[in-house]
Design an enzyme around this catalytic site. Sequence first.
Site, mmCIF file in Angstrom:
data_model
loop_
_atom_site.group_PDB
_atom_site.id
_atom_site.type_symbol
_atom_site.label_atom_id
_atom_site.label_comp_id
_atom_site.label_asym_id
_atom_site.label_seq_id
_atom_site.Cartn_x
_atom_site.Cartn_y
_atom_site.Cartn_z
ATOM 1 N N ASP A 9 1.111 -1.654 -0.109
ATOM 2 C CA ASP A 9 0.148 -0.315 0.036
ATOM 3 C C ASP A 9 1.005 1.596 -0.163
ATOM 4 O OD1 ASP A 9 0.907 0.631 2.532
ATOM 5 O OD2 ASP A 9 -1.355 0.327 3.469
ATOM 6 N N CYS A 66 2.529 -2.947 4.161
ATOM 7 C CA CYS A 66 2.496 -1.973 4.244
ATOM 8 C C CYS A 66 2.823 -1.036 5.504
ATOM 9 C CB CYS A 66 0.654 -2.293 5.066
ATOM 10 S SG CYS A 66 0.460 -2.869 6.490
ATOM 11 N N THR A 68 2.786 -0.824 8.756
ATOM 12 C CA THR A 68 3.277 -1.855 9.635
ATOM 13 C C THR A 68 3.603 -2.940 9.404
ATOM 14 O OG1 THR A 68 1.186 -2.199 10.364
ATOM 15 C CG2 THR A 68 1.955 0.053 11.293
ATOM 16 N N HIS A 99 9.865 -23.787 10.334
ATOM 17 C CA HIS A 99 9.063 -24.162 10.972
ATOM 18 C C HIS A 99 8.362 -23.931 10.370
ATOM 19 C CE1 HIS A 99 11.884 -24.811 14.525
ATOM 20 N NE2 HIS A 99 12.199 -25.517 12.977
ATOM 21 N N HIS A 134 7.191 -30.460 11.635
ATOM 22 C CA HIS A 134 6.683 -29.107 11.369
ATOM 23 C C HIS A 134 5.414 -29.747 10.291
ATOM 24 C CE1 HIS A 134 9.771 -27.541 13.811
ATOM 25 N NE2 HIS A 134 10.485 -27.793 13.353
HETATM 26 C C1 RB5 Z 1 -2.208 3.333 6.177
HETATM 27 O O1 RB5 Z 1 -2.105 4.378 6.883
HETATM 28 C C2 RB5 Z 1 -1.887 2.235 7.354
HETATM 29 O O2 RB5 Z 1 -2.715 2.117 8.222
HETATM 30 C C3 RB5 Z 1 -1.675 0.964 6.351
HETATM 31 O O3 RB5 Z 1 -0.115 0.900 5.997
HETATM 32 C C4 RB5 Z 1 -1.096 0.023 7.564
HETATM 33 O O4 RB5 Z 1 0.645 0.150 8.343
HETATM 34 C C5 RB5 Z 1 -1.795 -1.262 8.148
HETATM 35 O O5 RB5 Z 1 -1.665 -2.282 8.953
#
Ligand code: RB5
Length: 148
Positions: A9, A66, A68, A99, A134
Amino acid sequence: MPSVVVANDHGAVELAQRCVGYLEKMGYTVNYLGVTTTDSVDYPDMAQKACLEYKKGGYEFGVVLCGTGIGISISANKIDGIRCALPQNSYAAAMARKHNDANFIAFGGRIDYPEDPIDMLDAYMEASFEGDRHLRRVGKMMALEGSC
Ligand code: RB5
């Protein structure tokens, strides 16, 4: 030539492009589904794109990113057959394959990792599934799909 599918994203454009560059340097054919700008998109849509492409076959693994890594990995793991790891470091990245037989790896473009995420990607790429006990655990994990 092994193939990889990559999608992200708007929160991980730069890191996604570093991953693509590294994968290509390592000899992979990369199907990069974007996005390439910081215009806002929804991470579940990008996870779905990458996972459905992976499920067509012919890919060694997938990479999703994304801000995070959390939202896109949760989304990927909702899709049947996908085991997406969100590693904390290179050790976890390698173990995700050894694993857990993870077929996707996720990263966060806004995360300050303790090491370069490219090194984590490399550790994942270098590792292989150890099978044995595993295999039973991965089988049980996959049996949870749609069961509860
Ligand atoms: C987008 O702003 C953010 O929410 C997305 O990139 C991500 O971190 C979501 O888990």
